[in-house]
Write a protein that holds these residues in place. Structure first.
Motif, PDB file in Angstrom:
ATOM      1  N   GLY A  81       0.798  -1.226   0.000  1.00  0.00           N
ATOM      2  CA  GLY A  81       0.000   0.000   0.000  1.00  0.00           C
ATOM      3  C   GLY A  81       0.826   1.268   0.000  1.00  0.00           C
ATOM      4  O   GLY A  81       0.289   2.360  -0.199  1.00  0.00           O
ATOM      5  N   SER A  82       2.150   1.133   0.210  1.00  0.00           N
ATOM      6  CA  SER A  82       3.014   2.315   0.245  1.00  0.00           C
ATOM      7  C   SER A  82       3.377   2.805  -1.152  1.00  0.00           C
ATOM      8  O   SER A  82       3.711   3.971  -1.353  1.00  0.00           O
ATOM      9  CB  SER A  82       4.308   2.011   1.012  1.00  0.00           C
ATOM     10  OG  SER A  82       4.025   1.605   2.329  1.00  0.00           O
ATOM     11  N   ILE A  83       3.343   1.881  -2.129  1.00  0.00           N
ATOM     12  CA  ILE A  83       3.702   2.200  -3.510  1.00  0.00           C
ATOM     13  C   ILE A  83       2.585   1.723  -4.433  1.00  0.00           C
ATOM     14  O   ILE A  83       2.119   0.590  -4.314  1.00  0.00           O
ATOM     15  CB  ILE A  83       5.024   1.515  -3.933  1.00  0.00           C
ATOM     16  CG1 ILE A  83       6.179   1.900  -3.004  1.00  0.00           C
ATOM     17  CG2 ILE A  83       5.383   1.876  -5.377  1.00  0.00           C
ATOM     18  CD1 ILE A  83       7.508   1.233  -3.354  1.00  0.00           C
ATOM     19  N   ASP A  84       2.169   2.583  -5.368  1.00  0.00           N
ATOM     20  CA  ASP A  84       1.234   2.194  -6.419  1.00  0.00           C
ATOM     21  C   ASP A  84       1.994   2.138  -7.745  1.00  0.00           C
ATOM     22  O   ASP A  84       2.829   3.006  -8.030  1.00  0.00           O
ATOM     23  CB  ASP A  84       0.087   3.199  -6.542  1.00  0.00           C
ATOM     24  CG  ASP A  84      -0.890   3.093  -5.374  1.00  0.00           C
ATOM     25  OD1 ASP A  84      -1.019   1.988  -4.814  1.00  0.00           O
ATOM     26  OD2 ASP A  84      -1.503   4.125  -5.009  1.00  0.00           O
ATOM     27  N   LEU A  85       1.685   1.126  -8.549  1.00  0.00           N
ATOM     28  CA  LEU A  85       2.357   0.954  -9.838  1.00  0.00           C
ATOM     29  C   LEU A  85       1.621   1.714 -10.935  1.00  0.00           C
ATOM     30  O   LEU A  85       0.401   1.624 -11.060  1.00  0.00           O
ATOM     31  CB  LEU A  85       2.438  -0.531 -10.191  1.00  0.00           C
ATOM     32  CG  LEU A  85       3.161  -0.884 -11.495  1.00  0.00           C
ATOM     33  CD1 LEU A  85       4.623  -0.465 -11.443  1.00  0.00           C
ATOM     34  CD2 LEU A  85       3.043  -2.382 -11.785  1.00  0.00           C
ATOM     35  N   ILE A  86       2.382   2.438 -11.729  1.00  0.00           N
ATOM     36  CA  ILE A  86       1.857   3.157 -12.902  1.00  0.00           C
ATOM     37  C   ILE A  86       2.543   2.587 -14.138  1.00  0.00           C
ATOM     38  O   ILE A  86       3.766   2.665 -14.274  1.00  0.00           O
ATOM     39  CB  ILE A  86       2.146   4.670 -12.801  1.00  0.00           C
ATOM     40  CG1 ILE A  86       1.474   5.290 -11.570  1.00  0.00           C
ATOM     41  CG2 ILE A  86       1.725   5.394 -14.086  1.00  0.00           C
ATOM     42  CD1 ILE A  86      -0.022   5.349 -11.633  1.00  0.00           C
ATOM     43  N   GLN A  87       1.752   2.009 -15.050  1.00  0.00           N
ATOM     44  CA  GLN A  87       2.340   1.432 -16.264  1.00  0.00           C
ATOM     45  C   GLN A  87       2.100   2.288 -17.505  1.00  0.00           C
ATOM     46  O   GLN A  87       2.919   2.285 -18.428  1.00  0.00           O
ATOM     47  CB  GLN A  87       1.762   0.031 -16.508  1.00  0.00           C
ATOM     48  CG  GLN A  87       2.070  -0.959 -15.396  1.00  0.00           C
ATOM     49  CD  GLN A  87       1.685  -2.368 -15.785  1.00  0.00           C
ATOM     50  OE1 GLN A  87       2.402  -3.031 -16.526  1.00  0.00           O
ATOM     51  NE2 GLN A  87       0.541  -2.829 -15.300  1.00  0.00           N
ATOM     52  N   ASP A 107      -3.271   4.731 -16.509  1.00  0.00           N
ATOM     53  CA  ASP A 107      -3.183   4.505 -15.057  1.00  0.00           C
ATOM     54  C   ASP A 107      -3.130   5.831 -14.299  1.00  0.00           C
ATOM     55  O   ASP A 107      -3.649   5.940 -13.186  1.00  0.00           O
ATOM     56  CB  ASP A 107      -1.932   3.681 -14.716  1.00  0.00           C
ATOM     57  CG  ASP A 107      -2.034   2.246 -15.198  1.00  0.00           C
ATOM     58  OD1 ASP A 107      -3.157   1.769 -15.415  1.00  0.00           O
ATOM     59  OD2 ASP A 107      -0.978   1.599 -15.365  1.00  0.00           O
ATOM     60  N   VAL A 108      -2.490   6.822 -14.906  1.00  0.00           N
ATOM     61  CA  VAL A 108      -2.424   8.147 -14.272  1.00  0.00           C
ATOM     62  C   VAL A 108      -3.823   8.758 -14.202  1.00  0.00           C
ATOM     63  O   VAL A 108      -4.225   9.305 -13.171  1.00  0.00           O
ATOM     64  CB  VAL A 108      -1.467   9.085 -15.044  1.00  0.00           C
ATOM     65  CG1 VAL A 108      -1.445  10.474 -14.393  1.00  0.00           C
ATOM     66  CG2 VAL A 108      -0.057   8.514 -15.088  1.00  0.00           C
ATOM     67  N   TYR A 109      -4.579   8.650 -15.308  1.00  0.00           N
ATOM     68  CA  TYR A 109      -5.937   9.205 -15.327  1.00  0.00           C
ATOM     69  C   TYR A 109      -6.806   8.572 -14.234  1.00  0.00           C
ATOM     70  O   TYR A 109      -7.699   9.218 -13.679  1.00  0.00           O
ATOM     71  CB  TYR A 109      -6.613   8.961 -16.685  1.00  0.00           C
ATOM     72  CG  TYR A 109      -5.860   9.455 -17.893  1.00  0.00           C
ATOM     73  CD1 TYR A 109      -5.029  10.573 -17.813  1.00  0.00           C
ATOM     74  CD2 TYR A 109      -5.952   8.804 -19.128  1.00  0.00           C
ATOM     75  CE1 TYR A 109      -4.324  11.017 -18.918  1.00  0.00           C
ATOM     76  CE2 TYR A 109      -5.262   9.249 -20.244  1.00  0.00           C
ATOM     77  CZ  TYR A 109      -4.437  10.349 -20.130  1.00  0.00           C
ATOM     78  OH  TYR A 109      -3.739  10.790 -21.216  1.00  0.00           O
ATOM     79  N   ILE A 127       5.369  10.904 -16.985  1.00  0.00           N
ATOM     80  CA  ILE A 127       5.736  11.875 -15.943  1.00  0.00           C
ATOM     81  C   ILE A 127       5.026  13.211 -16.180  1.00  0.00           C
ATOM     82  O   ILE A 127       4.541  13.846 -15.233  1.00  0.00           O
ATOM     83  CB  ILE A 127       7.267  12.073 -15.895  1.00  0.00           C
ATOM     84  CG1 ILE A 127       7.936  10.804 -15.348  1.00  0.00           C
ATOM     85  CG2 ILE A 127       7.648  13.281 -15.036  1.00  0.00           C
ATOM     86  CD1 ILE A 127       9.448  10.808 -15.474  1.00  0.00           C
ATOM     87  N   LYS A 128       4.922  13.611 -17.440  1.00  0.00           N
ATOM     88  CA  LYS A 128       4.210  14.854 -17.770  1.00  0.00           C
ATOM     89  C   LYS A 128       2.755  14.762 -17.319  1.00  0.00           C
ATOM     90  O   LYS A 128       2.213  15.719 -16.735  1.00  0.00           O
ATOM     91  CB  LYS A 128       4.277  15.099 -19.285  1.00  0.00           C
ATOM     92  CG  LYS A 128       3.643  16.408 -19.725  1.00  0.00           C
ATOM     93  CD  LYS A 128       3.778  16.601 -21.233  1.00  0.00           C
ATOM     94  CE  LYS A 128       3.088  17.874 -21.695  1.00  0.00           C
ATOM     95  NZ  LYS A 128       3.186  18.038 -23.176  1.00  0.00           N
TER      96      LYS A 128
END
Length: 320
Positions: A148-154, A158-160, A188-189
């Motif tokens: 729960g400390s880190i969420d994965l973004i692929q 996933d950002v949306y 990242i943007k």
């Protein structure tokens, strides 16, 4: 039937430099060899030391036994080496509980990301890790902290889909070291648009070798009508080089993994061929591909260099 292309129409091979082994891979392979010299055989390695079948087979020949998990080690008196991709804290704890002698071959640049994650967590940041699910490096990095400390973004999608909590919380991002530089920049943007105050690494996490190899592929691919990247199918940085070559203008770009056949029809008709290798692919594989190409068509090799690498990492003190 004699191939007329061989004598009358030599193929120009634009050979990427830098290519192949990076300092982290060099160090990991040397750790295995030095461990065998110091402890004798067999020496165990958890997972592939680096993602290359040729390297794994060569190390097996000199007394290395590769296992998926620590429970598969039959002789607990023998040392075990953790791969260059890094491991979770749970793996280290299990090794200690089993009284195993273990040697950590984690690439120092991956270890840097681990330390970043721990530091950010201690400072109260919720962390987003940009990377590929189930890649050993990602598993190892996420395994540095509690669930729960880190969420994965692929992906940008996933950002949306990030749902931010109502309470005030600090956010930071880190990345896998072997990603596409351009694709990661786009993610990242997006994440900075979604979370304007998000904290990024002081120095980017994508490693120097990944960046350098992608840059030279960009420079070459636009001049080629065929591009070959030598590397294993499970090698993230090799897969990214193929993607970079395609995006840079060479749609006929392929990964030359262990079981791949040389695309002879395309080689016979192309004008310029780009050639590179992933950071875990030894130079002998590049040489072998050039030999194979020469069997069907004469070649003229031009090495294209964009930067000179002089990075090296120290071995663990016990093996120096």
């Amino acid at each position: 039937m004699e191939n007329t292309n061989k004598s009358n129409n030599p193929l120009t091979i634009l050979l990427a430099s830098p290519r192949g082994f990076c300092a982290g891979v060099d160090r990991a392979v040397e750790i295995v060899k030095k461990s065998i010299k110091k402890f004798g055989t067999p020496v165990y390695v958890r997972h592939e030391i680096v993602h290359n079948k040729h390297v794994v087979k060569e190390l097996e020949k000199i007394g290395t036994i590769f296992v998926g998990e620590l429970d598969e080690i039959k002789d607990k008196t023998r040392p075990v080496i953790f791969s260059a991709h890094g491991v979770s804290k749970e793996v280290v704890k299990n090794a200690q509980l089993q009284n195993l002698t273990f040697i950590d071959a984690t690439c120092p640049l991956v270890s840097k990301v681990h330390r970043e994650a721990e530091m950010l967590n201690k400072q109260g940041y919720h962390i987003y890790l940009i990377g590929h699910e189930n890649h050993p490096e990602v598993i190892g990095t996420m395994g540095q902290l509690d669930d729960g400390s880190i969420d994965l973004i692929q992906t940008k999608k996933d950002v949306y889909n990030i749902v931010l909590p109502n309470n005030e919380q600090k956010f930071a991002y880190i990345t896998q070291t072997t990603l596409s530089v351009d694709d990661t920049a786009e993610i990242i943007k997006e994440i900075k648009t979604k979370i304007p105050n998000i904290k990024g690494p002081i120095k980017e996490d994508i490693c120097y070798a990944t960046t350098n190899r992608q840059n030279v592929v960009k420079a070459i691919a636009k001049k080629c009508d065929l591009f070959l990247v030598i590397g294993s199918e499970n090698s993230s940085n090799s897969q990214r080089l193929v993607e970079v070559a395609k995006k840079s203008g060479c749609t006929n770009s392929f990964l030359m993994h262990e079981n791949a056949d040389l695309p002879i029809d395309k080689i016979l008709t192309c004008k310029q061929l780009g050639l590179s290798s992933g950071a875990s692919a030894p130079e002998i594989l590049v040489e072998n591909v050039i030999v194979q190409i020469n069997k069907v068509r004469g070649t003229k090799v031009e090495e294209i260099s964009t930067v000179e690498e002089n990075v090296s990492f120290k071995l663990p003190r016990d093996l120096q």
